[in-house]
Structure formats: C-alpha cells, structure tokens
Design a protein around this motif. Structure first.
Motif, PDB file in Angstrom:
ATOM      1  N   TYR A 335       0.766  -1.143   0.160  1.00  0.00           N
ATOM      2  CA  TYR A 335       0.023  -0.098   0.004  1.00  0.00           C
ATOM      3  C   TYR A 335       0.856   1.311   0.078  1.00  0.00           C
ATOM      4  CZ  TYR A 335      -3.532   3.354   1.740  1.00  0.00           C
ATOM      5  OH  TYR A 335      -4.362   4.473   2.004  1.00  0.00           O
ATOM      6  N   TYR A 336       1.732   1.193   1.031  1.00  0.00           N
ATOM      7  CA  TYR A 336       2.592   2.624   0.816  1.00  0.00           C
ATOM      8  C   TYR A 336       3.943   2.317  -0.109  1.00  0.00           C
ATOM      9  CZ  TYR A 336       0.108   3.892   5.176  1.00  0.00           C
ATOM     10  OH  TYR A 336      -0.864   4.092   6.111  1.00  0.00           O
ATOM     11  N   ALA A 337       4.193   1.275  -0.540  1.00  0.00           N
ATOM     12  CA  ALA A 337       4.992   1.470  -1.664  1.00  0.00           C
ATOM     13  C   ALA A 337       4.489   1.949  -2.907  1.00  0.00           C
ATOM     14  CB  ALA A 337       5.726  -0.048  -1.809  1.00  0.00           C
ATOM     15  N   GLU A 338       2.890   1.447  -3.213  1.00  0.00           N
ATOM     16  CA  GLU A 338       2.381   2.189  -4.445  1.00  0.00           C
ATOM     17  C   GLU A 338       2.339   3.782  -4.000  1.00  0.00           C
ATOM     18  OE1 GLU A 338       0.677   2.166  -8.015  1.00  0.00           O
ATOM     19  OE2 GLU A 338       1.894   0.447  -7.044  1.00  0.00           O
ATOM     20  N   LYS A 339       2.029   4.058  -2.881  1.00  0.00           N
ATOM     21  CA  LYS A 339       1.757   5.585  -2.788  1.00  0.00           C
ATOM     22  C   LYS A 339       3.272   6.250  -3.000  1.00  0.00           C
ATOM     23  CE  LYS A 339      -2.239   6.163  -0.314  1.00  0.00           C
ATOM     24  NZ  LYS A 339      -3.150   5.728  -1.461  1.00  0.00           N
ATOM     25  N   LEU A 340       4.282   5.703  -2.333  1.00  0.00           N
ATOM     26  CA  LEU A 340       5.623   6.485  -2.424  1.00  0.00           C
ATOM     27  C   LEU A 340       6.008   6.379  -4.021  1.00  0.00           C
ATOM     28  CD1 LEU A 340       8.167   7.538  -1.253  1.00  0.00           C
ATOM     29  CD2 LEU A 340       9.031   5.321  -0.874  1.00  0.00           C
ATOM     30  N   LYS A 341       5.470   5.214  -4.596  1.00  0.00           N
ATOM     31  CA  LYS A 341       6.037   5.085  -6.070  1.00  0.00           C
ATOM     32  C   LYS A 341       5.408   5.954  -7.037  1.00  0.00           C
ATOM     33  CE  LYS A 341       5.983   1.282  -9.429  1.00  0.00           C
ATOM     34  NZ  LYS A 341       5.707  -0.038  -9.844  1.00  0.00           N
ATOM     35  N   CYS A 506       9.549  -5.509 -22.392  1.00  0.00           N
ATOM     36  CA  CYS A 506       8.608  -5.032 -21.640  1.00  0.00           C
ATOM     37  C   CYS A 506       8.920  -3.547 -21.359  1.00  0.00           C
ATOM     38  CB  CYS A 506       7.789  -5.504 -20.235  1.00  0.00           C
ATOM     39  SG  CYS A 506       7.376  -7.162 -20.632  1.00  0.00           S
ATOM     40  N   TYR A 507      10.230  -3.293 -21.251  1.00  0.00           N
ATOM     41  CA  TYR A 507      10.867  -1.966 -20.697  1.00  0.00           C
ATOM     42  C   TYR A 507      11.314  -1.159 -21.613  1.00  0.00           C
ATOM     43  CZ  TYR A 507      10.380  -4.094 -15.967  1.00  0.00           C
ATOM     44  OH  TYR A 507      10.026  -4.840 -14.995  1.00  0.00           O
ATOM     45  N   GLU A 508      11.199  -1.499 -23.081  1.00  0.00           N
ATOM     46  CA  GLU A 508      11.924  -0.896 -23.993  1.00  0.00           C
ATOM     47  C   GLU A 508      10.897  -0.360 -24.967  1.00  0.00           C
ATOM     48  OE1 GLU A 508      15.140  -0.993 -24.511  1.00  0.00           O
ATOM     49  OE2 GLU A 508      15.513  -1.947 -22.548  1.00  0.00           O
ATOM     50  N   LYS A 534      10.693   2.506 -17.167  1.00  0.00           N
ATOM     51  CA  LYS A 534      11.842   2.394 -16.810  1.00  0.00           C
ATOM     52  C   LYS A 534      12.618   2.820 -15.872  1.00  0.00           C
ATOM     53  CE  LYS A 534      14.886   1.389 -20.453  1.00  0.00           C
ATOM     54  NZ  LYS A 534      15.527   0.162 -20.419  1.00  0.00           N
ATOM     55  N   ALA A 535      12.348   4.204 -15.426  1.00  0.00           N
ATOM     56  CA  ALA A 535      12.999   4.660 -13.945  1.00  0.00           C
ATOM     57  C   ALA A 535      12.417   3.876 -12.955  1.00  0.00           C
ATOM     58  CB  ALA A 535      12.787   6.183 -14.032  1.00  0.00           C
ATOM     59  N   SER A 536      11.160   3.415 -12.862  1.00  0.00           N
ATOM     60  CA  SER A 536      10.522   2.852 -11.689  1.00  0.00           C
ATOM     61  C   SER A 536      10.872   1.404 -11.638  1.00  0.00           C
ATOM     62  CB  SER A 536       9.285   2.921 -11.627  1.00  0.00           C
ATOM     63  OG  SER A 536       8.331   2.329 -12.921  1.00  0.00           O
ATOM     64  N   SER A 537      11.416   0.840 -12.715  1.00  0.00           N
ATOM     65  CA  SER A 537      11.867  -0.759 -12.563  1.00  0.00           C
ATOM     66  C   SER A 537      12.586  -1.017 -11.830  1.00  0.00           C
ATOM     67  CB  SER A 537      12.048  -1.188 -14.067  1.00  0.00           C
ATOM     68  OG  SER A 537      13.593  -0.568 -14.145  1.00  0.00           O
ATOM     69  N   THR A 538      13.621   0.047 -11.276  1.00  0.00           N
ATOM     70  CA  THR A 538      14.300  -0.472 -10.172  1.00  0.00           C
ATOM     71  C   THR A 538      13.858  -0.290  -8.719  1.00  0.00           C
ATOM     72  OG1 THR A 538      15.776   1.480 -10.271  1.00  0.00           O
ATOM     73  CG2 THR A 538      16.529  -0.645 -11.705  1.00  0.00           C
ATOM     74  N   PHE A 539      12.563   0.383  -8.754  1.00  0.00           N
ATOM     75  CA  PHE A 539      12.193   0.858  -7.568  1.00  0.00           C
ATOM     76  C   PHE A 539      12.078  -0.254  -6.432  1.00  0.00           C
ATOM     77  CE2 PHE A 539       8.111   1.545  -4.885  1.00  0.00           C
ATOM     78  CZ  PHE A 539       8.485   2.728  -4.250  1.00  0.00           C
ATOM     79  N   HIS A 540      12.474  -0.205  -5.138  1.00  0.00           N
ATOM     80  CA  HIS A 540      12.535  -1.105  -4.261  1.00  0.00           C
ATOM     81  C   HIS A 540      13.225  -2.493  -4.778  1.00  0.00           C
ATOM     82  CE1 HIS A 540       9.362   0.671  -1.305  1.00  0.00           C
ATOM     83  NE2 HIS A 540      10.592   1.417  -1.466  1.00  0.00           N
TER      84      HIS A 540
END
Length: 678
Positions: A335-341, A506-508, A534-540
């Motif tokens: 829940y909070y990871a999604e909000k932070l993202k 999927c990221y290209e 792309k930028a969020s692909s390495t999130f957490h």
C-alpha cells in the motif's frame, strides 16, 4: 475403447478435451501403464547385444501413451480441477510412482544401460546421444539401481508416500485459497480501490448471489486490495488470511505434511548416498553443490541488504509522515510502496492499465516473437479445449511449416490454482525421420473483462505474460531428437533464462510501441510513461531481491539440513531461516512454508535460488541484445540456435557460452537492479 488409449484422430493430434470424461482417466492410466510395462519388457528381454538404439533410445521413446495421458490429467488437475479429479490424482500418483520405480529398479534393464554406458567411447555417439545416455544412466543410479533389494523396497515406499503427501499439500493450499471470502457491504470499506477492481469484486459477489463487494485470496482480487485499499484493518485481515493458508491446526493444515516431506526427502537422499536432499538435487544443476548455492545467495544478500534497509527505512518514514504509522507491518508494504512510487514517479498501475488491454499484449508478444524468431500465430477455433476461456493458436514459421500448437488460459476460476505457469501437452521429438511438433500451453490468472471494461493488465501482469511466453518459446522452438531432452527439459537453474530474458522487452520503447495502445483512443503509450516505467523498474529492487533471497534461503534451510528429524516446529524453523532477511515484524498467525507450493508440491525443492541465478544469466544475455539492438536478427538467431532450440542436449554453460562468448557476469544484474553503479 477408451478415448485416451488410442491415437487422437483430431486435427494436429491435439487432445479431444470435450470427449474426455473423468471416469476415463483411471482405467486409461492402468491400461497405459500395462502397455508401457510391456514396452520395457521388450527392451529388457531383447536377445540382441545392448546398443544405444535398442536400449537407450528405445527407452526414451517408450511410454508415449502414458506420458500423454499424464500430461492431460495433471494439467487439468492444475487448471480445471474438481473433487473427482483430485480423488483420481490420489489414486493415480502412487501407481505412477510405483511404475517409475519399476523401471529404475529393474536390474536387467539397468544392466543393459550400464553395458552401453561403459562402452560409450567406442560408439561414435553424437553430443545429444551422449547426453541422453548420461541422463538415462543417472536416472537409474540416482534412483536406487545400485541399491540392494531391501533398500530398493524402502525407496519405493518413500516415493509412494512422497507422491501422496505432495498432492495433499497442494490440495490443502487450493482448498484454503478457495475457502476464504471477505464480503464488504459499505462503500468506505472499498475506498481507494480502482474502479476495475471494485467492479470485479461486485460481479464476483453477484455471481454468488450476494450484495456488495467480494474479496478473495485469488491474486486478481488479493493484489489490488493489498495495494490500494485505504482500510488498514481490512488489509490486515486479508494479509493474515493469506499468510495463514494451511496453518490452522485443522484438517487442511500442512505443518505435518511439510515435516514428513522434508524428512522423507532426506531419508531418500541418504539411502542413495547423498548427505542431504540438496546435495542430491544440485548434482544435476548448473550450481552443482549446496555450498555454491549458499555462497551465491549470501553474496547477493550482502550486496542487496544495505539497499533494502535503506528502502525500508524510507518507506517507514513515508508511512509515518503520511498516516502517522509507527510500525510498518506486512499489510502496509504494498500500500505505502504504491503511494511512494506514485509520488516519486507520478506513475500508478491505474494510469498504465488502459494501455495494456490483454488482447493487445498478446498481439505484442506475438509480434516480438515474429520479429525475433520469424514465428506467426493464427488463432484457430477448430482445436478442442478444456474450458471456454482457453484460446488456441497454430504457430508457423516463415516457410509456413507447423512449429507448434499453442493454448493460452488467462482468467481465474475455482478449479484453477493461483499463479502462472507454462506446460506442455505433447513434447517435440524426431521419430522415423519426422519432426513431431509440440503442444504448448500457458496458464495465468489475470483480471477478467467486466461488463464495462475489457481485461486490462497491470504492468506486473504484462511482465508475467511475457515471462510465461518466454517459457512457451523454449517449448515451441524445441528442435531435438529425443523427447526427454526437448524444450524446457533442461537443468532447473537454466530453465528460467528464456522466460526472464523476454521480460526485458516490456521495458523497451521500441517494443512497447508495438502493443501498448490505449484501449479506448488507440493512442500509443506516451514517451513520458515509458520513461517512468523504465525509471521505476528498479524501485525497491533491494527489498524485492531480499524477498527472493529469503525464499531461496528458506528452501535451502529445509533441504540442505543434515538432521531434519530434529525440526519440531515449522514456524520456529522458518523464523530462523528468515533471520538475516527480515524487514517486517513477524505475524504470529502466519507461516509461509505451509503454502510454499513451489518447493513442497512443485519441482523447486533445493531449486528456488534458480530464479535469481537465471536473473544473472538473463541480465547478461539481454546486455548482448542491447549492444546490438533489441530486434537484432543475428543475436536472436544465436539465442534461438544455441539456447531455445537445444533443450537439454548439452551442459547449459556450454550452450550459454556458445551464445554469449563468455560465462555470465553478475555485474550486469547488479547494474540493472541499481545495486551497483553503472
């Protein structure tokens, strides 16, 4: 005559699902086992001198009817089961286990194979034939062929018991998943949920004659609720229910099953002369030893843990600042990871979903396969299916030759287990000069279309579809002689390479523009959204890596231990295994092991590390595509010829080096994950 015991006279010889009845299975199995036994007898009693052809090759092509029936039955038991099928499975599994032991403990047969094995240097065998011979010899020696008679019987008893316990484990998890329902009747209880998820929950309630919103433990219901529902107490209730599957000290409890499975696997390994089950399993993997796996996991842990702790601390501060949460719990993470993202990247799945209509994503993965490997997919309605939701395709190459038949089954239903997987109904092989093509299937659990919207996928579901399709390509493009070396019949820590490498597309931008179009306007996904994906692909990524490593370490703690009989409490053992990877406080009512189907029902025991192992391979492999262009035909052809088509015909490291020119470098993964500087 039973329809399952004769060749299928359908187009492409596909399974005639609509004509198969449950009552066909048990007699068909019994008859096919008898037939296969006769084939084994013929090989064993052949008066000619044992040769590769009359013994090893003959053995690999034996039991074809039994394999076909098994594929159909056990695939249905996963994707379209019911009480009757589960009951048959309990009866059939010991019979198959017994038959399998009849082969591997058949002294006369083993003697013939041993004769060929010892003479192999003078036989002028191809690489594939050498591999098959080695595999067949080991399938005997690793399953007790060299044991004295009394020990062979002990092995049979263990195998019979294990086959029943694994089935029971899976049945309990499925029953627990289906049993839980949370009916919500107030609007504020579903506050925060996306419209699509609310509509799906409402339709589910309606279908069961209820008013309100029905939330279950099936992923398309569970994941959106844990990610978006504002009501913390309800998230807690759902998370605890999910984490407590088969951990209630009742008829569906799996604690005893876990302890018995682990103990029996250990006994079996000892009987065969191995220190632990992990030593036994890993002998036939790229990793080779438990020590190598432990080192691999712990080295990655060392690199990922600082990043994970930093990410977790940041998430804690964010939740405190946003909602005054003093202690972040497991039901708060998504829940909070999604909000932070969303805050950081201004990107949420709901903004992306309109660009990922299921039909478009399917078409996208087809187009990408066409550009890389020259494959063409044509949906055909003349192929029989086991459920109306299943889609069927004929796959051909540029010359119009049949490559494969492909089944796709995308939506959840009560008779289908959670998750996503690839499987096959028929392997590829070459017999009597004819290249017999495979029948491949992928099974997923995506959100169903609603009255107002088509099936729109989250980005995570898009990568899941690509992942399973990568496995499917491994099956479809198989081009080997022998069925047991075909397609995904490779070392377990190599099998995830084709699936995980395909996720990279999927990221290209170049790939996304082929299929990510808005389902209402037809607009191609905007460039800024691609950049954000792309930028969020390495999130957490640190926390995700830690989670995967924790599962691998838990697996090794169960199967690499030298005295499992001393483990008395499943929960306590698990807590100890999770010590170094723990971020959230423990939840007393929860236990992961009791529903860890991958290692206790599926084939991943001592093998869960292979997801991370294959990530190292896939990051290194995709770096090659990036260097030359993601649709570069030369690189794609190399990958197809040296990896996808080769199945298990050679040691995977040899195949990989032939494709890449060197051994895989872990730095490619660590860079991609943002865990070391690029």
């Amino acid at each position: 005559m039973n329809i399952l015991n004769k060749p299928f006279d359908t187009q492409f010889h596909t399974a005639p699902f609509s004509k198969i009845k449950n009552e066909h299975f048990l007699p068909a199995f019994k008859k096919a086992i008898e037939k296969a036994k006769k084939e084994i007898e013929d090989i064993t009693n052949n008066p000619e001198t044992p040769s590769f052809k009359n013994t090893v090759e003959a053995l690999d092509f034996s039991g074809e009817e039994l394999d076909r029936i098994s594929s159909i039955f056990f695939n249905l038991n996963s994707a379209e089961t019911n009480d009757e099928i589960q009951k048959i499975a309990q009866e059939v599994s010991p019979l198959l286990s017994e038959f399998s032991n009849d082969i591997t403990l058949n002294e006369k047969l083993f003697k013939r194979i041993k004769t060929v094995y010892q003479a192999q240097n003078s036989l002028n065998l191809t690489t594939e034939q050498k591999t098959l011979l080695d595999k067949k010899y080991k399938s005997f020696s690793r399953n007790g062929a060299n044991l004295p008679e009394d020990k062979k019987q002990q092995l049979r008893d263990i195998d019979k018991e294990l086959s029943k316990l694994k089935l029971k484990f899976g049945e309990n998890v499925l029953a627990e998943t289906n049993k839980f329902e949370m009916l919500l009747t107030k609007e504020e209880e579903v506050a925060g949920l996306p419209e699509g998820a609310k509509e799906a929950a409402q339709q589910l309630a309606e279908s069961k004659g209820k008013k309100g919103w029905l939330i279950t433990l099936h992923y398309p219901s569970y994941i959106p609720f844990m990610t978006y529902a504002n009501n913390r107490e309800l998230r807690k209730k759902l998370a605890i229910a999910s984490g407590a599957k088969a951990f209630h000290n009742d008829a569906l409890d799996n604690q005893e099953n876990v302890l018995k499975i682990v103990k029996l696997r250990h006994e079996r390994a000892n009987l065969l002369g191995y220190k632990t089950h992990a030593h036994f399993v890993l002998e036939e993997r790229m990793a080779k030893t438990p020590e190598k796996v432990e080192t691999f996991l712990n080295e990655l842990l060392e690199k990922a843990k600082p990043a994970a702790l930093k990410e977790f601390t940041e998430l804690e501060s964010f939740a405190k600042e946003l909602d005054g949460i003093d202690q972040l719990q497991k039901w708060d993470g998504a829940y909070y990871a999604e909000k932070l993202k969303q805050k950081r990247f201004d990107l949420d799945d709901e903004k992306l979903k309109p660009y990922f209509k299921l039909e478009n994503v399917i078409q996208g993965v087809f187009t990408i396969s066409e550009r890389l490997y020259g494959l063409h997919f044509e949906e055909i309605s003349t192929i029989d299916k086991y459920h109306q939701d299943v889609l069927t395709y004929k796959v051909t190459n540029d010359k119009g030759d049949l490559v494969s038949i492909f089944y796709a089954d995308f939506f959840p239903r009560p008779g289908k287990r959670n998750g996503a997987w690839m499987t096959s109904y028929k392997p590829q092989y070459v017999k009597n000069g004819e290249n017999s093509r495979p029948h491949i299937s992928i099974v997923c659990n995506f959100t169903k279309p609603t009255k107002s919207k088509p099936s729109l996928l989250t980005f995570n579901e898009v990568t899941t579809l690509f992942h399973e399709f990568g496995h499917a390509l491994h099956g479809m493009l198989a081009n080997t002689t022998y069925p047991s070396l075909s397609g995904t019949s490779v070392f377990w820590d190599f099998v995830e390479l084709p699936s995980q490498v395909l996720e990279n597309w999927c990221y290209e931008k170049e790939a996304l523009e082929l299929f990510a179009t808005h389902y209402e306007t037809g607009e191609v996904i905007p460039m800024d959204l691609i950049e954000k994906i792309k930028a969020s692909s390495t999130f957490h990524e640190g926390m995700q890596t830690l989670r995967q490593l924790s599962f691998g370490l838990l697996d090794m703690s169960w199967h690499g231990v030298e005295s499992p009989e001393t483990i008395k409490s499943v929960k306590e053992h698990e807590l100890k295994a999770f010590e170094n990877t723990k971020l959230y406080p423990d939840v007393a009512e929860n236990c992961m092991s009791t529903s860890f189907s991958h290692i206790f029902q599926g084939g991943y025991s001592s093998g869960y590390y292979s997801y991370k192992w294959a990530e190292v391979l896939d990051a290194d492999a995709f770096e090659f595509f990036k260097e030359k262009g993601i649709f570069n035909k030369d690189v794609a052809t190399k990958f197809k010829e040296h990896v996808l088509s080769q199945g298990g015909t050679e040691d995977p490291m040899i195949l990989y080096k032939r494709f890449r020119g060197h051994e895989p470098q872990p730095d490619a993964l660590l860079k991609r994950a943002g865990l070391i500087e690029k």
